[in-house]
Motif scaffolding. Structure first.
Motif, PDB file in Angstrom:
ATOM      1  N   ILE A 247      39.924 -30.834 -20.590  1.00 17.42           N
ATOM      2  CA  ILE A 247      39.834 -32.297 -20.581  1.00 17.42           C
ATOM      3  C   ILE A 247      40.508 -32.864 -21.828  1.00 17.42           C
ATOM      4  O   ILE A 247      41.245 -33.851 -21.767  1.00 17.42           O
ATOM      5  CB  ILE A 247      38.354 -32.737 -20.499  1.00 17.42           C
ATOM      6  N   ILE A 248      40.234 -32.231 -22.967  1.00 24.16           N
ATOM      7  CA  ILE A 248      40.844 -32.661 -24.223  1.00 24.16           C
ATOM      8  C   ILE A 248      42.364 -32.513 -24.157  1.00 24.16           C
ATOM      9  O   ILE A 248      43.112 -33.424 -24.528  1.00 24.16           O
ATOM     10  CB  ILE A 248      40.263 -31.834 -25.392  1.00 24.16           C
ATOM     11  N   GLU A 249      42.816 -31.368 -23.659  1.00 29.74           N
ATOM     12  CA  GLU A 249      44.255 -31.117 -23.571  1.00 29.74           C
ATOM     13  C   GLU A 249      44.933 -32.108 -22.627  1.00 29.74           C
ATOM     14  O   GLU A 249      46.044 -32.591 -22.910  1.00 29.74           O
ATOM     15  CB  GLU A 249      44.501 -29.678 -23.114  1.00 29.74           C
ATOM     16  N   LYS A 250      44.265 -32.432 -21.526  1.00 33.78           N
ATOM     17  CA  LYS A 250      44.854 -33.380 -20.567  1.00 33.78           C
ATOM     18  C   LYS A 250      44.956 -34.782 -21.164  1.00 33.78           C
ATOM     19  O   LYS A 250      45.960 -35.484 -20.992  1.00 33.78           O
ATOM     20  CB  LYS A 250      44.031 -33.420 -19.277  1.00 33.78           C
ATOM     21  N   LYS A 251      43.914 -35.190 -21.889  1.00 31.98           N
ATOM     22  CA  LYS A 251      43.945 -36.513 -22.518  1.00 31.98           C
ATOM     23  C   LYS A 251      45.062 -36.604 -23.547  1.00 31.98           C
ATOM     24  O   LYS A 251      45.756 -37.617 -23.648  1.00 31.98           O
ATOM     25  CB  LYS A 251      42.587 -36.840 -23.160  1.00 31.98           C
ATOM     26  N   ILE A 252      45.246 -35.542 -24.296  1.00 34.43           N
ATOM     27  CA  ILE A 252      46.316 -35.523 -25.292  1.00 34.43           C
ATOM     28  C   ILE A 252      47.676 -35.649 -24.610  1.00 34.43           C
ATOM     29  O   ILE A 252      48.547 -36.415 -25.056  1.00 34.43           O
ATOM     30  CB  ILE A 252      46.248 -34.228 -26.133  1.00 34.43           C
ATOM     31  N   THR A 253      47.832 -34.930 -23.508  1.00 31.70           N
ATOM     32  CA  THR A 253      49.092 -34.998 -22.750  1.00 31.70           C
ATOM     33  C   THR A 253      49.286 -36.378 -22.134  1.00 31.70           C
ATOM     34  O   THR A 253      50.381 -36.964 -22.205  1.00 31.70           O
ATOM     35  CB  THR A 253      49.110 -33.931 -21.651  1.00 31.70           C
ATOM     36  N   ASP A 254      48.233 -36.913 -21.529  1.00 34.32           N
ATOM     37  CA  ASP A 254      48.322 -38.228 -20.883  1.00 34.32           C
ATOM     38  C   ASP A 254      48.667 -39.325 -21.884  1.00 34.32           C
ATOM     39  O   ASP A 254      49.426 -40.259 -21.572  1.00 34.32           O
ATOM     40  CB  ASP A 254      47.008 -38.563 -20.171  1.00 34.32           C
ATOM     41  N   TYR A 255      48.085 -39.228 -23.077  1.00 35.99           N
ATOM     42  CA  TYR A 255      48.374 -40.221 -24.121  1.00 35.99           C
ATOM     43  C   TYR A 255      49.734 -39.968 -24.788  1.00 35.99           C
ATOM     44  O   TYR A 255      50.251 -40.837 -25.483  1.00 35.99           O
ATOM     45  CB  TYR A 255      47.298 -40.187 -25.207  1.00 35.99           C
ATOM     46  N   GLY A 256      50.269 -38.767 -24.607  1.00 35.79           N
ATOM     47  CA  GLY A 256      51.524 -38.417 -25.260  1.00 35.79           C
ATOM     48  C   GLY A 256      51.388 -38.303 -26.767  1.00 35.79           C
ATOM     49  O   GLY A 256      52.287 -38.699 -27.518  1.00 35.79           O
ATOM     50  N   LEU A 257      50.278 -37.732 -27.224  1.00 34.87           N
ATOM     51  CA  LEU A 257      49.988 -37.689 -28.656  1.00 34.87           C
ATOM     52  C   LEU A 257      50.688 -36.532 -29.358  1.00 34.87           C
ATOM     53  O   LEU A 257      50.723 -35.405 -28.851  1.00 34.87           O
ATOM     54  CB  LEU A 257      48.481 -37.580 -28.879  1.00 34.87           C
ATOM     55  N   THR A 258      51.203 -36.826 -30.520  1.00 32.41           N
ATOM     56  CA  THR A 258      51.792 -35.790 -31.371  1.00 32.41           C
ATOM     57  C   THR A 258      50.950 -35.555 -32.625  1.00 32.41           C
ATOM     58  O   THR A 258      51.301 -34.721 -33.460  1.00 32.41           O
ATOM     59  CB  THR A 258      53.221 -36.193 -31.800  1.00 32.41           C
ATOM     60  N   ASN A 259      49.852 -36.295 -32.738  1.00 34.62           N
ATOM     61  CA  ASN A 259      48.977 -36.176 -33.916  1.00 34.62           C
ATOM     62  C   ASN A 259      47.754 -35.304 -33.639  1.00 34.62           C
ATOM     63  O   ASN A 259      46.750 -35.384 -34.348  1.00 34.62           O
ATOM     64  CB  ASN A 259      48.539 -37.551 -34.412  1.00 34.62           C
ATOM     65  N   CYS A 260      47.829 -34.480 -32.604  1.00 27.68           N
ATOM     66  CA  CYS A 260      46.721 -33.593 -32.234  1.00 27.68           C
ATOM     67  C   CYS A 260      47.233 -32.171 -32.030  1.00 27.68           C
ATOM     68  O   CYS A 260      48.323 -31.965 -31.497  1.00 27.68           O
ATOM     69  CB  CYS A 260      46.041 -34.050 -30.950  1.00 27.68           C
ATOM     70  N   THR A 261      46.432 -31.203 -32.448  1.00 27.73           N
ATOM     71  CA  THR A 261      46.712 -29.791 -32.199  1.00 27.73           C
ATOM     72  C   THR A 261      45.452 -29.148 -31.653  1.00 27.73           C
ATOM     73  O   THR A 261      44.361 -29.348 -32.198  1.00 27.73           O
ATOM     74  CB  THR A 261      47.133 -29.065 -33.492  1.00 27.73           C
ATOM     75  N   VAL A 262      45.591 -28.389 -30.559  1.00 29.49           N
ATOM     76  CA  VAL A 262      44.465 -27.674 -29.965  1.00 29.49           C
ATOM     77  C   VAL A 262      44.707 -26.175 -30.126  1.00 29.49           C
ATOM     78  O   VAL A 262      45.765 -25.664 -29.745  1.00 29.49           O
ATOM     79  CB  VAL A 262      44.305 -28.019 -28.468  1.00 29.49           C
ATOM     80  N   LEU A 263      43.732 -25.475 -30.695  1.00 35.54           N
ATOM     81  CA  LEU A 263      43.863 -24.050 -30.964  1.00 35.54           C
ATOM     82  C   LEU A 263      42.636 -23.293 -30.460  1.00 35.54           C
ATOM     83  O   LEU A 263      41.543 -23.870 -30.336  1.00 35.54           O
ATOM     84  CB  LEU A 263      44.002 -23.802 -32.471  1.00 35.54           C
ATOM     85  N   PRO A 264      42.774 -22.005 -30.176  1.00 32.99           N
ATOM     86  CA  PRO A 264      41.611 -21.196 -29.800  1.00 32.99           C
ATOM     87  C   PRO A 264      40.760 -20.875 -31.024  1.00 32.99           C
ATOM     88  O   PRO A 264      41.131 -21.190 -32.159  1.00 32.99           O
ATOM     89  CB  PRO A 264      42.257 -19.921 -29.237  1.00 32.99           C
TER      90      PRO A 264
END
Length: 377
Positions: A247-264
């Motif tokens: 959900i977090i990854e999809k929201k970041i993609t939908d918003y087109g954000l470059t100020n977020c990083t998702v890591l394991p």
């Protein structure tokens, strides 16, 4: 007659290892054993005198796998308990949650450590109805078991109130969690290898690190990031796994954000650097159980000198801690303006940020591994 103790925690981290070691080093027991499916060493290691009994590893992938691993560990635990003599004392932790039923099958002395309160947790999440047959049976079993315990340990005043529905308050003892301040500590950005590896040494870091469960409101931080996307100095880091990660990854993609990083989840040797990367650390309690306890990661963030953004009510233990020690602020998920303003202010006001960070580190010194000794009976 020799005296022994068997401590039970299916998923044992540094807190449990510290407790086990406190028992081993107390001199009160001839034999100390730990029953665990997984041991996460950070940085504590079991005392050489401790015997580790390995069981089924806790699997959190889905409800079915959780149940299977809970039941498997419970059956194994019963066998281990039955094989111990009557001089063996038990220390049962609410993981697996079925461990609370062990005293129904033995007369051994025991104490119980409540990290998560069952079946209340299952009630709040809708898995079990409170007035159902199993709900009523489990409630009655808790009352019977807790009343026989030598002591019931828990983590906060709020949790104590919840546990008090099952047993007299004079039998409940609060022991606050802690962090290893010598291991988790502030790290200058220029010296932080984790930030360097992700080209983030020049950024103001807002960090969430941990489980990304459906009952945690961490996805609103993506909305906050979207509101702040024009400030290229602020970067949002999401580290962990769980049902909300997609959900977090999809929201970041939908918003087109470059100020977020998702890591394991990061390796244990990287944790001091990844946790120490935060200028602002996000701590969230379960939205359906807010207030019962302070997430253990809070104490790690304090040790690293991070300022806290708490997604929780102000009247919770977490909220009271943040206010009393001036280490951060609490916000409801509806108060996005407040979160944005707080982060923006900290990013602009270096002196204010430094004050919060210093308060966090000082507060962490109040919660040390010495607390583990309070569990020894």
């Amino acid at each position: 007659m020799k005296k022994s103790v068997l401590l039970v925690n299916q998923s044992s981290g540094y807190l449990m290892i510290d407790i086990v070691n406190a028992y081993a080093q107390s001199g009160k027991y001839d034999k100390v054993e730990l029953f665990a499916g997984q041991i996460n060493i950070r940085p504590s290691v079991p005392d050489p005198s401790v015997r580790v009994i390995k069981t089924i590893k806790y699997n959190k992938e889905n409800t079915l796998k959780r149940l299977i691993t809970w039941i498997g560990a419970f059956v194994h635990l019963l066998w281990v308990v039955w094989c111990r003599g009557n001089n063996c004392q038990l220390v049962l932790v609410s993981n697996p949650p079925l461990s609370v039923f062990v005293p129904l099958f033995t007369r051994k002395k025991f104490s119980f450590v409540v990290y998560d309160l069952y079946p209340d947790s299952l009630f709040s999440q809708g898995f079990i109805k409170k007035n159902s047959a199993i709900g009523r049976w489990w409630t009655n079993a808790n009352k019977k078991v807790f009343s026989k315990a030598e002591c019931v340990f828990t983590l906060s005043e709020d949790m104590k109130k919840a546990v008090a529905q099952y047993v007299s308050e004079d039998k409940i003892k609060i022991v606050y969690n802690w962090a290893h301040n010598e291991h988790m500590k502030p790290i200058e950005k220029i010296e932080n290898m984790f930030l360097a590896s992700h080209n983030l040494q020049d950024k103001f870091i807002v960090l969430y690190s941990g489980n990304m469960g459906m009952t945690h409101d961490i996805d609103i931080m993506v909305d906050v990031a979207n509101r702040m996307k024009d400030n290229l100095h602020i970067h949002f880091l999401f580290i962990g796994e769980g049902a909300k990660k997609p959900i977090i990854e999809k929201k970041i993609t939908d918003y087109g954000l470059t100020n977020c990083t998702v890591l394991p989840f990061q390796p244990l040797d990287v944790l001091p650097y990844s946790m120490g990367a935060a200028d602002v650390a996000v701590v969230t309690t379960d939205a359906k159980q807010s207030g019962l306890s302070v997430p253990s990661k809070t104490y790690t963030y304090l040790a690293t000198g991070a300022t806290l953004v708490c997604l929780a009510a102000r009247n919770t233990k977490l909220g009271k801690l943040a206010k009393a020690h001036c280490v951060g602020k609490c916000f409801g998920r509806e108060n996005m303006d407040g979160i944005v303003d707080f982060i923006s202010t900290l990013e602009k006001d270096k002196a204010l940020l430094a004050d919060y960070k210093e308060n966090s580190r000082k507060t962490s010194l109040l919660y040390t591994p010495e607390n583990a000794k309070q569990y020894v009976l």
